[in-house]
Enzyme design. Structure first.
Site: not given
Length: 349
Positions: A17, A51, A68, A91, A140
């Site tokens: 993060c 979030d 995320d 989240d 993906h």
């Protein structure tokens, strides 16, 4: 595809993060975007710094949607996948929901990483999804310059149990469920300086699902939730303060830290993201006059897959801390309070 196997962290300019855009940059970008709130069913949109997005389907059901992803924070590919998946699923828990499925987001430099390494990253993520009781239902992939992995996650929640970061009430106690210092540890990893035992401690924390969030949201005495990630405990606490239009006080001596976070921070293992975080929001933080710079930056330390910051009725805080600890979060504790006043954070010793 070749068979080179370099350190994952050497392939990324930042990790975890700590890759997030600085809060001030993100605010500037979002300020130029139209607010996505003309829809009555959209309870939480991109104008709330929360979030996840929340869409109310009917009187009994809300859909929670989030995504995320980031670059490696560790060199072990399976651990990278596990951390990224835990962080992404968090989240949903932080909004009070329960996840139901995930989609993988994969970007890999296929000329630098072999298929076995990439497969281990995906296996690590899938193992955490299995632990959370959800499938990786699709995804993906692209060929990218740096390794990127994460998830888009969908969850469900009853409308009455949605917990925003803006529900804090004056007088509330603040509880933090995990220790701070993941960014510090990651900086030490990059320089091969992490003390023995600290890697296992870090992995144990960053792969611990925040599933307690769904249980806490079912308690009417819990007024607000958020997870502490890339903006640090100060940054995400400040988001709570701004959304609730209250002042928060954090007691430094009560904040849980990973065991060697203080020592490593004092030795200079600080991420660049800590400085960017502080530059973005430091004007709204009041610190003790004698607080050294390394402690200030530790409070801005970017957490990857950090804990939950919980606002609850003060008379219930002790019992809630005990509940959280018994659920498997041994470092959980009361770290501060909320009061009427300007939206800022005050840190006391």
């Amino acid at each position: 595809m070749n068979t080179l196997a370099p350190r994952l962290t050497d392939l990324a300019h930042g990790g975890g993060c700590g890759c997030k855009l600085a809060p001030s940059v993100l605010q500037q970008l979002l300020a130029n975007q139209p607010a996505a709130r003309p829809f009555a069913q959209l309870l939480v949109g991109n104008d709330m710094a929360d979030d996840a997005a929340v869409w109310q389907v009917d009187d009994n059901t809300c859909v929670i949607a989030t995504t995320d992803f980031f670059m490696p924070i560790v060199d072990d590919p399976r651990d990278f996948g596990r951390i990224a998946a835990t962080n992404a699923i968090s989240d949903v828990y932080a909004m009070g929901g329960k996840p139901i499925l995930a989609l993988a987001i994969v970007g890999m430099p296929i000329n630098k990483l072999d298929s076995t390494t990439i497969a281990k990253i995906l296996e690590g993520g899938a193992s955490i999804c299995a632990e959370a009781g959800i499938p990786v239902a699709g995804g993906h992939s692209i060929d990218s310059v740096e390794p990127i992995y994460g998830l888009a996650v969908i969850g469900l929640c009853h409308p009455s149990e949605v917990r925003r970061n803006g529900g804090v009430k004056a007088g509330d106690a603040l509880i933090l469920t995990k220790g701070i210092g993941v960014g510090i540890y990651s900086a030490a990893i990059k320089k091969n300086a992490l003390p023995p035992g600290c890697y296992e401690e870090m992995i144990g924390s960053t792969t611990l699902l925040n599933r307690i969030g769904a249980d806490l949201a079912a308690d009417p005495d819990v007024h607000a939730l958020t997870d502490v990630t890339g903006f640090g405990v100060l940054g995400h606490g400040l988001e709570m303060a701004r959304a609730s239009q209250l002042s928060l006080t954090l007691r430094l001596s009560a904040i849980p830290f990973l065991s060697q976070a203080y020592m490593l921070a004092e030795q200079g293992f600080i991420t660049g993201a800590s400085g960017r975080n502080w530059a973005s929001y430091g004007a709204d933080v009041v610190l003790p006059d004698d607080l050294p710079d390394w402690q200030r930056l530790l409070l801005a330390d970017p957490q990857t897959s950090g804990g939950l910051l919980v606002a609850c009725a003060p008379e219930k805080a002790g019992a809630l801390v005990e509940k959280v600890r018994l659920a498997g979060y041994p470092l959980a504790g009361i770290v501060g309070t909320a009061a009427a006043g300007a939206a800022q954070i005050k840190v006391i010793s």
